[in-house]
Write a protein that holds these residues in place. Sequence first.
Motif, PDB file in Angstrom:
ATOM      1  N   SER A  15       0.828  -1.210   0.000  1.00 45.26           N
ATOM      2  CA  SER A  15       0.000   0.000   0.000  1.00 45.26           C
ATOM      3  C   SER A  15       0.863   1.262   0.000  1.00 45.26           C
ATOM      4  CB  SER A  15      -0.933   0.018   1.213  1.00 45.26           C
ATOM      5  OG  SER A  15      -1.836  -1.047   1.145  1.00 45.26           O
ATOM      6  N   VAL A  16       1.930   1.223   0.777  1.00 48.29           N
ATOM      7  CA  VAL A  16       2.866   2.356   0.793  1.00 48.29           C
ATOM      8  C   VAL A  16       3.513   2.500  -0.586  1.00 48.29           C
ATOM      9  CG1 VAL A  16       5.029   3.227   1.767  1.00 48.29           C
ATOM     10  CG2 VAL A  16       3.290   2.230   3.270  1.00 48.29           C
ATOM     11  N   ASP A  17       3.910   1.380  -1.174  1.00 54.67           N
ATOM     12  CA  ASP A  17       4.495   1.422  -2.523  1.00 54.67           C
ATOM     13  C   ASP A  17       3.485   1.951  -3.539  1.00 54.67           C
ATOM     14  OD1 ASP A  17       6.869   0.417  -1.538  1.00 54.67           O
ATOM     15  OD2 ASP A  17       6.433  -1.661  -2.123  1.00 54.67           O
ATOM     16  N   GLY A  27      -1.020   9.397 -11.396  1.00 55.77           N
ATOM     17  CA  GLY A  27      -2.294   8.718 -11.636  1.00 55.77           C
ATOM     18  C   GLY A  27      -2.236   7.295 -11.130  1.00 55.77           C
ATOM     19  N   PHE A  28      -3.345   6.586 -11.242  1.00 56.67           N
ATOM     20  CA  PHE A  28      -3.485   5.258 -10.648  1.00 56.67           C
ATOM     21  C   PHE A  28      -3.269   4.103 -11.623  1.00 56.67           C
ATOM     22  CE2 PHE A  28      -5.392   7.787  -7.383  1.00 56.67           C
ATOM     23  CZ  PHE A  28      -5.226   7.059  -6.221  1.00 56.67           C
ATOM     24  N   TRP A  29      -2.928   4.362 -12.868  1.00 56.34           N
ATOM     25  CA  TRP A  29      -2.895   3.292 -13.866  1.00 56.34           C
ATOM     26  C   TRP A  29      -1.879   2.198 -13.556  1.00 56.34           C
ATOM     27  CZ3 TRP A  29      -2.287   8.471 -14.943  1.00 56.34           C
ATOM     28  CH2 TRP A  29      -0.989   8.912 -15.102  1.00 56.34           C
ATOM     29  N   THR A  30      -0.707   2.530 -13.074  1.00 52.51           N
ATOM     30  CA  THR A  30       0.301   1.516 -12.764  1.00 52.51           C
ATOM     31  C   THR A  30      -0.162   0.638 -11.609  1.00 52.51           C
ATOM     32  OG1 THR A  30       2.055   3.005 -13.497  1.00 52.51           O
ATOM     33  CG2 THR A  30       2.724   1.119 -12.173  1.00 52.51           C
ATOM     34  N   VAL A  31      -0.788   1.261 -10.614  1.00 52.80           N
ATOM     35  CA  VAL A  31      -1.308   0.511  -9.471  1.00 52.80           C
ATOM     36  C   VAL A  31      -2.435  -0.413  -9.922  1.00 52.80           C
ATOM     37  CG1 VAL A  31      -2.512   0.737  -7.263  1.00 52.80           C
ATOM     38  CG2 VAL A  31      -0.606   2.256  -7.803  1.00 52.80           C
ATOM     39  N   GLU A  32      -3.304   0.079 -10.793  1.00 50.69           N
ATOM     40  CA  GLU A  32      -4.394  -0.764 -11.317  1.00 50.69           C
ATOM     41  C   GLU A  32      -3.825  -1.958 -12.076  1.00 50.69           C
ATOM     42  OE1 GLU A  32      -6.479   2.103 -13.634  1.00 50.69           O
ATOM     43  OE2 GLU A  32      -7.586   2.885 -11.918  1.00 50.69           O
ATOM     44  N   ASP A  33      -2.799  -1.724 -12.871  1.00 53.11           N
ATOM     45  CA  ASP A  33      -2.151  -2.821 -13.600  1.00 53.11           C
ATOM     46  C   ASP A  33      -1.543  -3.833 -12.626  1.00 53.11           C
ATOM     47  OD1 ASP A  33      -2.846  -1.573 -15.935  1.00 53.11           O
ATOM     48  OD2 ASP A  33      -0.833  -0.806 -16.366  1.00 53.11           O
ATOM     49  N   HIS A  34      -0.895  -3.323 -11.580  1.00 54.03           N
ATOM     50  CA  HIS A  34      -0.280  -4.207 -10.592  1.00 54.03           C
ATOM     51  C   HIS A  34      -1.336  -5.055  -9.891  1.00 54.03           C
ATOM     52  CE1 HIS A  34       1.403  -5.380  -6.665  1.00 54.03           C
ATOM     53  NE2 HIS A  34       2.494  -5.592  -7.381  1.00 54.03           N
ATOM     54  N   LEU A  35      -2.464  -4.443  -9.522  1.00 54.92           N
ATOM     55  CA  LEU A  35      -3.532  -5.199  -8.874  1.00 54.92           C
ATOM     56  C   LEU A  35      -4.095  -6.277  -9.802  1.00 54.92           C
ATOM     57  CD1 LEU A  35      -5.551  -2.485  -6.916  1.00 54.92           C
ATOM     58  CD2 LEU A  35      -4.273  -4.407  -5.954  1.00 54.92           C
ATOM     59  N   SER A  36      -4.244  -5.963 -11.066  1.00 53.81           N
ATOM     60  CA  SER A  36      -4.739  -6.951 -12.031  1.00 53.81           C
ATOM     61  C   SER A  36      -3.759  -8.114 -12.164  1.00 53.81           C
ATOM     62  CB  SER A  36      -4.959  -6.312 -13.395  1.00 53.81           C
ATOM     63  OG  SER A  36      -5.985  -5.366 -13.324  1.00 53.81           O
ATOM     64  N   GLU A  37      -2.477  -7.787 -12.252  1.00 54.22           N
ATOM     65  CA  GLU A  37      -1.458  -8.832 -12.353  1.00 54.22           C
ATOM     66  C   GLU A  37      -1.429  -9.681 -11.088  1.00 54.22           C
ATOM     67  OE1 GLU A  37       2.178  -6.759 -13.117  1.00 54.22           O
ATOM     68  OE2 GLU A  37       1.490  -6.056 -15.071  1.00 54.22           O
ATOM     69  N   ALA A  84      -8.179  -6.367   0.703  1.00 56.10           N
ATOM     70  CA  ALA A  84      -7.558  -5.295   1.498  1.00 56.10           C
ATOM     71  C   ALA A  84      -6.772  -4.348   0.598  1.00 56.10           C
ATOM     72  CB  ALA A  84      -6.648  -5.898   2.567  1.00 56.10           C
ATOM     73  N   ARG A  85      -6.057  -4.889  -0.380  1.00 55.22           N
ATOM     74  CA  ARG A  85      -5.310  -4.043  -1.319  1.00 55.22           C
ATOM     75  C   ARG A  85      -6.267  -3.147  -2.121  1.00 55.22           C
ATOM     76  NH1 ARG A  85      -1.794  -8.502  -1.182  1.00 55.22           N
ATOM     77  NH2 ARG A  85       0.395  -7.900  -1.271  1.00 55.22           N
ATOM     78  N   ILE A  86      -7.341  -3.756  -2.605  1.00 54.77           N
ATOM     79  CA  ILE A  86      -8.308  -2.985  -3.397  1.00 54.77           C
ATOM     80  C   ILE A  86      -8.936  -1.877  -2.547  1.00 54.77           C
ATOM     81  CG2 ILE A  86     -10.551  -3.149  -4.558  1.00 54.77           C
ATOM     82  CD1 ILE A  86      -9.628  -5.961  -5.516  1.00 54.77           C
ATOM     83  N   LYS A  87      -9.291  -2.187  -1.303  1.00 55.07           N
ATOM     84  CA  LYS A  87      -9.881  -1.181  -0.410  1.00 55.07           C
ATOM     85  C   LYS A  87      -8.884  -0.066  -0.116  1.00 55.07           C
ATOM     86  CE  LYS A  87     -13.446  -1.198   1.131  1.00 55.07           C
ATOM     87  NZ  LYS A  87     -14.646  -0.550   0.605  1.00 55.07           N
ATOM     88  N   MET A  88      -7.618  -0.411   0.050  1.00 49.90           N
ATOM     89  CA  MET A  88      -6.601   0.620   0.308  1.00 49.90           C
ATOM     90  C   MET A  88      -6.482   1.559  -0.891  1.00 49.90           C
ATOM     91  SD  MET A  88      -5.331   0.304   3.290  1.00 49.90           S
ATOM     92  CE  MET A  88      -3.751   0.067   4.005  1.00 49.90           C
ATOM     93  N   VAL A  89      -6.522   1.008  -2.085  1.00 52.57           N
ATOM     94  CA  VAL A  89      -6.437   1.839  -3.288  1.00 52.57           C
ATOM     95  C   VAL A  89      -7.683   2.724  -3.393  1.00 52.57           C
ATOM     96  CG1 VAL A  89      -6.379   1.794  -5.816  1.00 52.57           C
ATOM     97  CG2 VAL A  89      -4.867   0.302  -4.504  1.00 52.57           C
ATOM     98  N   GLU A  90      -8.851   2.190  -3.035  1.00 49.95           N
ATOM     99  CA  GLU A  90     -10.072   3.006  -3.041  1.00 49.95           C
ATOM    100  C   GLU A  90      -9.945   4.177  -2.072  1.00 49.95           C
ATOM    101  OE1 GLU A  90     -13.505   0.579  -2.283  1.00 49.95           O
ATOM    102  OE2 GLU A  90     -13.203  -0.598  -4.105  1.00 49.95           O
ATOM    103  N   LYS A  91      -9.389   3.923  -0.896  1.00 49.99           N
ATOM    104  CA  LYS A  91      -9.181   5.000   0.093  1.00 49.99           C
ATOM    105  C   LYS A  91      -8.193   6.035  -0.458  1.00 49.99           C
ATOM    106  CE  LYS A  91     -11.854   3.811   3.415  1.00 49.99           C
ATOM    107  NZ  LYS A  91     -13.027   4.614   3.685  1.00 49.99           N
ATOM    108  N   MET A  92      -7.164   5.560  -1.150  1.00 42.86           N
ATOM    109  CA  MET A  92      -6.214   6.497  -1.760  1.00 42.86           C
ATOM    110  C   MET A  92      -6.908   7.374  -2.782  1.00 42.86           C
ATOM    111  SD  MET A  92      -2.658   4.558  -2.506  1.00 42.86           S
ATOM    112  CE  MET A  92      -2.594   2.955  -1.779  1.00 42.86           C
TER     113      MET A  92
END
Length: 154
Positions: A15-17, A27-37, A84-92
């Motif tokens: 989440s910190v990363d 933007g969030f695109w790299t994080v979205e890609d990471h979550l999908s992977e 938990a990762r998805i919820k953390m990204v939503e909070k971000m």
Amino acid sequence: ESSWVHPMDDVFRDSVDYFRQVQEDGGFWTVEDHLSEHEEQMRVELAEWQELFDERGNKFFYNKQTEESLREDPRHVAYHNLYARIKMVEKMRERLPDLAVVPRPEDSAVTAERERLQKEQRDQEAVAIKMQSVYRVMIARRRAIKMRERRQMN
């Protein structure tokens, strides 16, 4: 010496990363890609687990690849961590609304292909307009000829 690690330590570190990555990218695109992977990798890993029963009828889970067995369902922990990762990204996204709406930058190949298709469409429209113009000129000439013929007859 005791060393205890929180069960969700990797989720918090990720989440910190993620937060740092969003700030760096803008933007969030790299994080979205990471979550999908991460989700896809998790599905592949979980597909190796089978739910089985021992001779006493007790349920256990067996990984045919690693030959590991567990009493607890490994899917619960994996999906809990993903959630938990998805919820953390939503909070971000809530805390960084300006970055949450930034569109994904496009790949240059995608942009080039879109421009090529748009040019092709414009060219086709130009050809259609040219054909319409030629047809209108032909109709106007025929009308003019017919009008001249009518005048000469009168």
